[in-house]
Design a protein around this motif. Structure first.
Motif, PDB file in Angstrom:
ATOM      1  N   VAL A  76       0.720  -1.168  -0.015  1.00 30.91           N
ATOM      2  CA  VAL A  76       0.106  -0.045   0.133  1.00 30.91           C
ATOM      3  C   VAL A  76       0.632   1.344   0.098  1.00 30.91           C
ATOM      4  CG1 VAL A  76      -1.744   1.342   1.328  1.00 30.91           C
ATOM      5  CG2 VAL A  76      -2.101  -1.058   0.943  1.00 30.91           C
ATOM      6  N   LYS A  77       1.884   1.236   0.854  1.00 22.44           N
ATOM      7  CA  LYS A  77       2.940   2.351   0.975  1.00 22.44           C
ATOM      8  C   LYS A  77       3.569   2.727  -0.325  1.00 22.44           C
ATOM      9  CE  LYS A  77       4.070   1.376   5.366  1.00 22.44           C
ATOM     10  NZ  LYS A  77       4.767   1.070   6.631  1.00 22.44           N
ATOM     11  N   ASP A  78       4.080   1.579  -0.841  1.00 17.37           N
ATOM     12  CA  ASP A  78       4.794   1.654  -2.175  1.00 17.37           C
ATOM     13  C   ASP A  78       4.070   1.928  -3.279  1.00 17.37           C
ATOM     14  OD1 ASP A  78       7.163   0.869  -0.647  1.00 17.37           O
ATOM     15  OD2 ASP A  78       7.062  -1.100  -1.396  1.00 17.37           O
ATOM     16  N   ALA A  79       2.721   1.402  -3.524  1.00 21.15           N
ATOM     17  CA  ALA A  79       1.880   1.959  -4.489  1.00 21.15           C
ATOM     18  C   ALA A  79       1.481   3.287  -4.282  1.00 21.15           C
ATOM     19  CB  ALA A  79       0.609   0.974  -4.386  1.00 21.15           C
ATOM     20  N   ASP A  80       1.269   3.686  -3.211  1.00 20.68           N
ATOM     21  CA  ASP A  80       0.590   5.288  -2.780  1.00 20.68           C
ATOM     22  C   ASP A  80       1.841   6.156  -3.354  1.00 20.68           C
ATOM     23  OD1 ASP A  80      -0.856   7.248  -1.562  1.00 20.68           O
ATOM     24  OD2 ASP A  80      -0.026   6.889   0.231  1.00 20.68           O
ATOM     25  N   VAL A  81       3.090   5.823  -3.032  1.00 17.24           N
ATOM     26  CA  VAL A  81       4.251   6.788  -3.388  1.00 17.24           C
ATOM     27  C   VAL A  81       4.589   6.834  -4.965  1.00 17.24           C
ATOM     28  CG1 VAL A  81       5.312   7.010  -1.402  1.00 17.24           C
ATOM     29  CG2 VAL A  81       6.364   5.275  -2.915  1.00 17.24           C
ATOM     30  N   ILE A  82       4.283   5.494  -5.483  1.00 15.25           N
ATOM     31  CA  ILE A  82       4.597   5.325  -7.075  1.00 15.25           C
ATOM     32  C   ILE A  82       3.501   6.315  -7.694  1.00 15.25           C
ATOM     33  CG2 ILE A  82       4.626   3.807  -8.960  1.00 15.25           C
ATOM     34  CD1 ILE A  82       5.850   2.015  -6.969  1.00 15.25           C
ATOM     35  N   ASP A  83       2.153   5.811  -7.362  1.00 12.75           N
ATOM     36  CA  ASP A  83       1.197   6.590  -8.156  1.00 12.75           C
ATOM     37  C   ASP A  83       1.382   8.103  -8.157  1.00 12.75           C
ATOM     38  OD1 ASP A  83      -1.436   5.951  -9.434  1.00 12.75           O
ATOM     39  OD2 ASP A  83      -2.194   7.225  -7.874  1.00 12.75           O
ATOM     40  N   PHE A  84       1.688   8.568  -6.736  1.00  9.66           N
ATOM     41  CA  PHE A  84       1.957   9.914  -6.524  1.00  9.66           C
ATOM     42  C   PHE A  84       2.580  10.548  -7.446  1.00  9.66           C
ATOM     43  CE2 PHE A  84       2.614  13.653  -3.387  1.00  9.66           C
ATOM     44  CZ  PHE A  84       1.164  13.786  -3.268  1.00  9.66           C
ATOM     45  N   CYS A  85       4.128   9.663  -7.871  1.00  6.18           N
ATOM     46  CA  CYS A  85       5.165  10.202  -8.518  1.00  6.18           C
ATOM     47  C   CYS A  85       4.520  10.366 -10.192  1.00  6.18           C
ATOM     48  CB  CYS A  85       6.362   9.432  -8.241  1.00  6.18           C
ATOM     49  SG  CYS A  85       7.784  10.079  -8.852  1.00  6.18           S
ATOM     50  N   GLN A  86       3.776   9.354 -10.410  1.00  8.98           N
ATOM     51  CA  GLN A  86       3.332   8.985 -11.707  1.00  8.98           C
ATOM     52  C   GLN A  86       2.432   9.837 -12.303  1.00  8.98           C
ATOM     53  OE1 GLN A  86       2.194   4.969 -12.119  1.00  8.98           O
ATOM     54  NE2 GLN A  86       4.106   4.214 -12.547  1.00  8.98           N
ATOM     55  N   GLY A 111       3.012  13.031 -11.458  1.00 10.74           N
ATOM     56  CA  GLY A 111       3.704  14.365 -11.424  1.00 10.74           C
ATOM     57  C   GLY A 111       3.754  15.190 -10.122  1.00 10.74           C
ATOM     58  N   PHE A 112       3.102  14.602  -8.977  1.00 11.29           N
ATOM     59  CA  PHE A 112       3.419  15.247  -7.798  1.00 11.29           C
ATOM     60  C   PHE A 112       4.560  15.229  -7.144  1.00 11.29           C
ATOM     61  CE2 PHE A 112      -1.276  14.242  -8.153  1.00 11.29           C
ATOM     62  CZ  PHE A 112      -1.852  15.594  -8.143  1.00 11.29           C
ATOM     63  N   GLY A 113       4.958  16.339  -6.417  1.00 16.15           N
ATOM     64  CA  GLY A 113       6.376  16.062  -5.686  1.00 16.15           C
ATOM     65  C   GLY A 113       5.944  15.650  -4.496  1.00 16.15           C
ATOM     66  N   PHE A 114       6.890  14.986  -3.731  1.00 16.37           N
ATOM     67  CA  PHE A 114       6.550  14.522  -2.212  1.00 16.37           C
ATOM     68  C   PHE A 114       6.974  15.794  -1.320  1.00 16.37           C
ATOM     69  CE2 PHE A 114       8.688  10.642  -4.583  1.00 16.37           C
ATOM     70  CZ  PHE A 114       7.346  10.163  -4.654  1.00 16.37           C
ATOM     71  N   SER A 115       5.736  15.695  -0.578  1.00 14.31           N
ATOM     72  CA  SER A 115       5.756  16.772   0.588  1.00 14.31           C
ATOM     73  C   SER A 115       6.672  16.474   1.843  1.00 14.31           C
ATOM     74  CB  SER A 115       4.290  17.169   1.001  1.00 14.31           C
ATOM     75  OG  SER A 115       3.630  16.077   1.463  1.00 14.31           O
ATOM     76  N   ARG A 116       6.970  15.165   1.956  1.00 11.61           N
ATOM     77  CA  ARG A 116       7.593  14.532   3.200  1.00 11.61           C
ATOM     78  C   ARG A 116       8.817  13.878   2.666  1.00 11.61           C
ATOM     79  NH1 ARG A 116       2.842  12.350   4.708  1.00 11.61           N
ATOM     80  NH2 ARG A 116       3.857  10.557   5.240  1.00 11.61           N
ATOM     81  N   GLU A 117       9.837  13.937   3.371  1.00 15.01           N
ATOM     82  CA  GLU A 117      11.123  13.211   2.993  1.00 15.01           C
ATOM     83  C   GLU A 117      10.780  11.808   2.930  1.00 15.01           C
ATOM     84  OE1 GLU A 117      14.709  13.917   2.217  1.00 15.01           O
ATOM     85  OE2 GLU A 117      13.365  15.711   1.364  1.00 15.01           O
ATOM     86  N   GLU A 118      10.284  11.239   3.940  1.00 17.55           N
ATOM     87  CA  GLU A 118      10.244   9.942   4.153  1.00 17.55           C
ATOM     88  C   GLU A 118       9.336   9.127   2.748  1.00 17.55           C
ATOM     89  OE1 GLU A 118       7.831   8.659   7.196  1.00 17.55           O
ATOM     90  OE2 GLU A 118       6.239  10.127   7.150  1.00 17.55           O
ATOM     91  N   GLN A 119       8.470  10.048   2.199  1.00 15.76           N
ATOM     92  CA  GLN A 119       7.678   9.531   0.808  1.00 15.76           C
ATOM     93  C   GLN A 119       9.107   9.480  -0.161  1.00 15.76           C
ATOM     94  OE1 GLN A 119       5.295  12.944   0.800  1.00 15.76           O
ATOM     95  NE2 GLN A 119       3.545  11.575   0.824  1.00 15.76           N
ATOM     96  N   LYS A 120       9.801  10.467  -0.246  1.00 18.37           N
ATOM     97  CA  LYS A 120      10.795  10.377  -1.147  1.00 18.37           C
ATOM     98  C   LYS A 120      11.691   9.383  -0.908  1.00 18.37           C
ATOM     99  CE  LYS A 120      14.214  13.837  -3.135  1.00 18.37           C
ATOM    100  NZ  LYS A 120      15.602  13.884  -2.180  1.00 18.37           N
ATOM    101  N   HIS A 121      12.190   9.147   0.211  1.00 17.34           N
ATOM    102  CA  HIS A 121      13.159   7.960   0.355  1.00 17.34           C
ATOM    103  C   HIS A 121      12.410   6.649  -0.064  1.00 17.34           C
ATOM    104  CE1 HIS A 121      15.349  10.605   3.653  1.00 17.34           C
ATOM    105  NE2 HIS A 121      16.001  10.877   2.282  1.00 17.34           N
ATOM    106  N   ARG A 122      11.264   6.396   0.307  1.00 14.67           N
ATOM    107  CA  ARG A 122      10.552   5.189  -0.076  1.00 14.67           C
ATOM    108  C   ARG A 122      10.672   5.230  -1.527  1.00 14.67           C
ATOM    109  NH1 ARG A 122       7.110   1.215   1.852  1.00 14.67           N
ATOM    110  NH2 ARG A 122       7.538   2.179   3.939  1.00 14.67           N
TER     111      ARG A 122
END
Ligand SMILES: [Fe+2]
Length: 160
Positions: A124-134, A136-147
């Protein structure tokens, strides 16, 4: 019909209920529709690659932002979705109590992107960050970017 489609149909009906409150939402209501479906798809593929039950993983992905769907608020939406999410999953009539426990834990914990949880929580967490990135949204928190960075190689190729 597979449970994933039935769950998504019921989630779309839920999202429809909040259509009128557009201006009060932190994210557009259509984002809930798009993100729900694309996280479910990513989660299914990821679960197949990782040897996890794809149906349950993709259902957990579909429902993970239930807290934001019903509240419209980003802040604290993971924890806010835990109890209402359980109730919603029960009312679908599609899942056992054990399955609901697994998905509800994923709802509750999905914002803790720096922590490692159960295989389904991780999907769930991985799909969430990948989808966000796909989208074109930037990450608002470092932990999202690291993941996200852990999921791609040096050339930016995704590894499930
Ligand atoms: Fe979320």
């Amino acid at each position: 019909m597979k449970r994933l489609l039935r769950l998504q149909s019921q989630l779309l009906r839920e999202i429809e209920k909040y259509e009128g409150l557009v201006s009060m939402r932190d994210k557009p209501i259509d984002w809930e529709r798009v993100h729900m479906a694309s996280c479910a798809r990513l989660g299914y593929l990821m679960a197949q690659a990782r040897g996890v039950d794809p149906e349950l993983a993709s259902c957990a992905c579909a429902v993970h932002d239930y807290g934001r769907i019903i509240s419209g608020k980003q802040e604290g939406h993971a924890e806010a979705g835990y109890l209402p999410g359980r109730e919603f999953l029960r009312t679908t009539g599609l899942f056992s109590e054990e399955e609901i426990d697994i998905m509800a834990a994923a709802i509750n914990n999905h914002s803790r992107k720096s922590e490692i949880g159960t295989p389904i929580e991780e999907i769930v967490k991985d799909a969430d960050v990948i989808d966000f990135c796909q989208y074109g949204f930037g990450f608002s928190r470092e932990e999202q970017k690291h993941r996200y960075e852990r999921l791609v190689d040096r050339e930016g190729r995704l590894r499930f």
